[in-house]
Design a protein around this motif. Structure first.
Motif, PDB file in Angstrom:
ATOM      1  N   HIS A   1       2.840 -37.039  42.164  1.00 25.09           N
ATOM      2  CA  HIS A   1       4.220 -36.889  41.651  1.00 25.09           C
ATOM      3  C   HIS A   1       5.106 -38.032  42.126  1.00 25.09           C
ATOM      4  O   HIS A   1       5.989 -38.488  41.393  1.00 25.09           O
ATOM      5  CB  HIS A   1       4.831 -35.569  42.130  1.00 25.09           C
TER       6      HIS A   1
ATOM      7  N   CYS B   1       1.271 -26.812  37.515  1.00 26.67           N
ATOM      8  CA  CYS B   1       2.384 -27.606  38.037  1.00 26.67           C
ATOM      9  C   CYS B   1       3.679 -26.899  37.673  1.00 26.67           C
ATOM     10  O   CYS B   1       3.843 -26.461  36.534  1.00 26.67           O
ATOM     11  CB  CYS B   1       2.346 -29.009  37.416  1.00 26.67           C
ATOM     12  N   LEU B   2       4.590 -26.788  38.638  1.00 29.09           N
ATOM     13  CA  LEU B   2       5.866 -26.109  38.362  1.00 29.09           C
ATOM     14  C   LEU B   2       6.669 -26.844  37.295  1.00 29.09           C
ATOM     15  O   LEU B   2       7.549 -26.249  36.683  1.00 29.09           O
ATOM     16  CB  LEU B   2       6.693 -25.995  39.652  1.00 29.09           C
TER      17      LEU B   2
ATOM     18  N   GLN C   1      10.572 -33.666  41.413  1.00 30.61           N
ATOM     19  CA  GLN C   1      10.607 -32.431  40.620  1.00 30.61           C
ATOM     20  C   GLN C   1      11.938 -31.698  40.751  1.00 30.61           C
ATOM     21  O   GLN C   1      12.219 -30.795  39.953  1.00 30.61           O
ATOM     22  CB  GLN C   1       9.478 -31.483  41.046  1.00 30.61           C
TER      23      GLN C   1
ATOM     24  N   HIS D   1      -2.085 -33.858  44.490  1.00 26.88           N
ATOM     25  CA  HIS D   1      -1.226 -33.530  43.337  1.00 26.88           C
ATOM     26  C   HIS D   1       0.222 -33.950  43.622  1.00 26.88           C
ATOM     27  O   HIS D   1       0.880 -34.558  42.767  1.00 26.88           O
ATOM     28  CB  HIS D   1      -1.334 -32.021  43.069  1.00 26.88           C
ATOM     29  N   GLU D   2       0.711 -33.627  44.838  1.00 28.16           N
ATOM     30  CA  GLU D   2       2.112 -33.926  45.146  1.00 28.16           C
ATOM     31  C   GLU D   2       2.343 -35.420  45.379  1.00 28.16           C
ATOM     32  O   GLU D   2       3.377 -35.954  44.974  1.00 28.16           O
ATOM     33  CB  GLU D   2       2.581 -33.118  46.363  1.00 28.16           C
TER      34      GLU D   2
END
Ligand code: NI
Length: 171
Positions: free
Chosen positions: A140, A94-95, A51, A136-137
């Protein structure tokens, strides 16, 4: 302290499988510090290296438990070694997809093994929001976004909303 630019949906690096970290170095620890600063600056509870444009298996999370105690974790090469059988549904954002939130069903508990930024092995037995944030991470790091965990119908509605909000910003 350095605030890094956050990659937004549409950026190719968010869809790549991130590479394992070969060795923990001062550069890695600096990246972890910058990722942590960036996460706090963006008021997020988790951030993965892709990210911020780095395709390596590194994540940071900081969530409060039910007693409001915060748990900050910086994890290198995290692996989810156990998924609980029970699932839970809760809202996620999510950012990298700002302004979009939707309920996602995931295993309620996980066990994660990783290295700390100092190279020490760590094992985390997580439930609640921490379990969700870790999943979640780690997703990614495999090029998976939370919208991929939704039904095709829900996803297309959200993506339409997303595109509309982005074109609104461009004007
Ligand atoms: Ni995210």
């Amino acid at each position: 302290m350095a605030i890094l630019d956050i990659e937004i949906l549409g950026s190719g690096i968010l869809r790549e499988k991130a590479a394992p970290v070969e060795s923990v170095t001062d550069d890695l620890r600096r990246l972890v510090r910058d990722m942590t600063d960036t996460m706090y600056d963006a008021e997020g509870i988790g951030l993965a290296a892709p990210q911020v444009g780095v395709s390596q298996r590194i994540l940071v999370v900081d969530v409060a438990d039910e007693e409001e105690t915060r748990h900050m974790h910086a994890l290198v090469n995290p692996v989810i070694v156990e998924f609980g059988k029970k699932t839970e549904k809760a809202s996620e954002g999510c950012l990298s997809i700002p302004g979009i939130e939707e309920s996602v069903t995931r295993p309620a508990t996980v066990v994660v093994e990783a290295l700390t930024p100092n190279g020490d092995p760590v094992r985390i037995e997580a439930d609640g929001l921490l379990a969700r944030a870790l999943q979640h991470e780690v997703d990614h790091l495999d090029g998976i976004l939370f919208i991929d965990r939704l039904s095709p119908l829900k996803r297309s509605i959200l993506l339409r909303k997303w595109r509309k909000s982005r074109s609104g910003n461009a004007r």
